[in-house]
Design an enzyme around this catalytic site. Structure first.
Site, PDB file in Angstrom:
ATOM      1  N   GLU A 327      40.281  41.794  38.688  1.00  0.00           N
ATOM      2  CA  GLU A 327      40.692  40.618  37.920  1.00  0.00           C
ATOM      3  C   GLU A 327      39.786  40.473  36.707  1.00  0.00           C
ATOM      4  O   GLU A 327      38.557  40.447  36.843  1.00  0.00           O
ATOM      5  CB  GLU A 327      40.584  39.345  38.759  1.00  0.00           C
ATOM      6  CG  GLU A 327      41.598  39.226  39.878  1.00  0.00           C
ATOM      7  CD  GLU A 327      41.527  37.863  40.554  1.00  0.00           C
ATOM      8  OE1 GLU A 327      42.571  37.397  41.027  1.00  0.00           O
ATOM      9  OE2 GLU A 327      40.433  37.265  40.618  1.00  0.00           O
ATOM     10  N   CYS A 328      40.363  40.365  35.527  1.00  0.00           N
ATOM     11  CA  CYS A 328      39.646  40.097  34.282  1.00  0.00           C
ATOM     12  C   CYS A 328      38.480  41.074  34.109  1.00  0.00           C
ATOM     13  O   CYS A 328      38.700  42.244  33.825  1.00  0.00           O
ATOM     14  CB  CYS A 328      39.191  38.646  34.254  1.00  0.00           C
ATOM     15  SG  CYS A 328      38.777  38.064  32.574  1.00  0.00           S
ATOM     16  N   GLY A 329      37.229  40.652  34.294  1.00  0.00           N
ATOM     17  CA  GLY A 329      36.107  41.566  34.162  1.00  0.00           C
ATOM     18  C   GLY A 329      36.202  42.742  35.099  1.00  0.00           C
ATOM     19  O   GLY A 329      35.839  43.874  34.751  1.00  0.00           O
ATOM     20  N   THR A 427      44.602  42.806  36.591  1.00  0.00           N
ATOM     21  CA  THR A 427      45.183  41.732  35.801  1.00  0.00           C
ATOM     22  C   THR A 427      44.081  41.046  34.996  1.00  0.00           C
ATOM     23  O   THR A 427      42.918  41.043  35.392  1.00  0.00           O
ATOM     24  CB  THR A 427      45.850  40.658  36.683  1.00  0.00           C
ATOM     25  OG1 THR A 427      44.844  40.035  37.502  1.00  0.00           O
ATOM     26  CG2 THR A 427      46.929  41.245  37.564  1.00  0.00           C
TER      27      THR A 427
END
Length: 436
Positions: A327-329, A427
């Site tokens: 997720e993200c990072g 994501t």
């Protein structure tokens, strides 16, 4: 029976978190059990709440969660004496189009739970106008009740007197006024406050904030303004499916942005979670059946991540046979490369083709509704996932198969589709809940 209050403000940066932590710790010093919640998608503040109260805090979100899920989550305050919900942004700030049970505004939670609002007002650069702002907030939405105001960063006794008189004339209670006090300022960085777990002196800082607020705020009056509250039985809980039975979770200063309610829901459904530290060059648990890399600050540690060969090779070996999600990072670390703020390009794990850069920062912020085009751990194709995106990276390449069709809260399609390749998925949004 608990006493419930919402701590809010006209805007961000006014002092909501500091007041919430100080009230929680001051009442705890008096022997009261205090339970905190965070309204909205902020994933940093709950750790500060836990540090102040000794009890885990979770997010409640009217855009992403239905009333049953919110009731289920706030039910953990049933054995507390005081329950505080800290708002995000301004009291009525949310998105234009409603989500599951509201727009994501703090006011939704206040009205839903029937808890009065304590406003933090910063009257810097104004005097009587602060009363007009407070009165406007009080009258804006009939279902939201204003308990009173705490003034923050007042410049002088004369300044305080002018604002107090105007608020009294407007019929608004003033619980106290806080002079400027740099010693209780919480350090910040680009995604918000520096995380509680990174601050060795966080306990002392909260104690000082509690002492300072107890000196300047009528704690008994604030407590009397709270609503008596008994949690209602929830018809349903969270609609969360664990990504696996045994989850290897990356957890350190670079990978820490995961919603507490998600971890609790996974455990509640019978999943086991084992943590590992990529920054310590640890690989995921070989006995796990899925690996999850949450967001955090990989951009601050990109050189170290790139140099940690055991982590990178261990993750690649894991992904040969089992799902890995970021997720993200975490998504960025699954990618090919990450360019830091100084323009230095660092090789990442290469499980996905994503390449990102912080050399030219661009803010991505907002709720996300994703319809999966391919499966990801715990969720089937066509599932509708609600989450929140907040980062400053620029996408240089996103060449893999899109994971989802992603919309923002207005319904507009966005380019951050996520990616899928082999057993790896990622994501940019942080998952909050799946639509029922």
């Amino acid at each position: 029976m608990a006493a419930g209050l919402v701590i809010s403000a006209p805007a961000s940066g006014v002092g909501k978190t500091t007041l919430t932590l100080a009230l929680a710790r001051a009442w705890r010093h008096r022997g009261l059990n205090v339970q905190c919640f965070k309204s909205g998608p902020d994933y940093i503040d709950p750790a500060f709440h836990a540090a102040a109260t000794g009890r885990a805090s979770v997010n409640v979100d009217s855009w992403a969660m239905d009333r049953g899920a919110i009731s289920h989550l706030v039910g953990r305050g049933a054995d507390a004496d005081v329950v505080l919900a800290e708002g995000s942004m301004g009291l009525f700030d949310g998105v234009a189009a409603p989500g599951v049970s509201g727009t994501g505004a703090t006011a939704d939670i206040a009205e839903m739970l029937g808890w009065p609002v304590v406003l933090v007002i910063d009257p810097s650069g104004q005097a009587q106008t602060a009363a007009a702002i407070a009165a406007g907030l009080r009258d804006y939405r009939p279902g939201v009740r204003l308990a009173g105001v705490v003034l923050n960063r007042v410049a002088s006794p004369r300044h305080e007197d002018l604002v107090r008189r105007a608020l009294n004339d407007a019929g608004i209670a003033v619980f106290g006024a806080l002079p400027r006090h740099a010693e209780i300022s919480l350090p910040k960085r680009h995604l918000g406050l520096v995380q509680a777990e990174e601050q060795a002196e966080i306990g002392k800082l909260i104690d000082e904030a509690a002492r300072f607020v107890a000196e300047h705020v009528d704690l008994d009056a604030v407590l009397r303004s709270a609503a008596s509250w008994t949690p209602q039985p929830a018809a349903n809980g969270l609609n969360v499916t664990p990504p696996g039975r045994r989850i290897a979770l990356a957890r350190d200063a670079a990978f820490s942005f995961v919603y507490p309610h998600m971890l609790e829901a996974w455990r509640g459904a019978g999943a086991e979670i084992s943590t590992f530290s990529p920054l310590s060059d640890e690989a995921p648990d070989a006995s796990a059946d899925v690996c999850w890399l949450p967001g955090g600050y990989p951009e601050l540690h990109a050189g170290r991540i790139a140099a940690n060969a055991r982590f990178r090779s261990g993750l690649r070996a894991f992904a040969e046979t089992r799902p890995v999600h970021g997720e993200c990072g975490g998504y960025m670390v699954l990618g090919t490369a990450l360019t830091d703020a100084d323009g230095v390009r660092h090789e990442m794990t290469g499980l996905l083709g994503l390449e990102t850069s912080f050399a030219k920062r661009r803010m991505h912020l907002g709720y996300r509704l994703a319809t999966l085009a391919a499966p990801m751990p715990g969720h089937r194709p066509s599932a509708r996932l609600r989450g929140h995106e907040f980062h400053y990276s620029t996408i240089l390449a996103q060449p893999d198969t899109p994971l989802a069709v992603v919309h923002d809260a207005t319904g507009a399609v966005i380019a951050e589709t996520g990616s899928q390749r082999g057993h790896a998925t990622g994501t940019f949004f942080h998952l909050i809940a799946e639509d029922r």
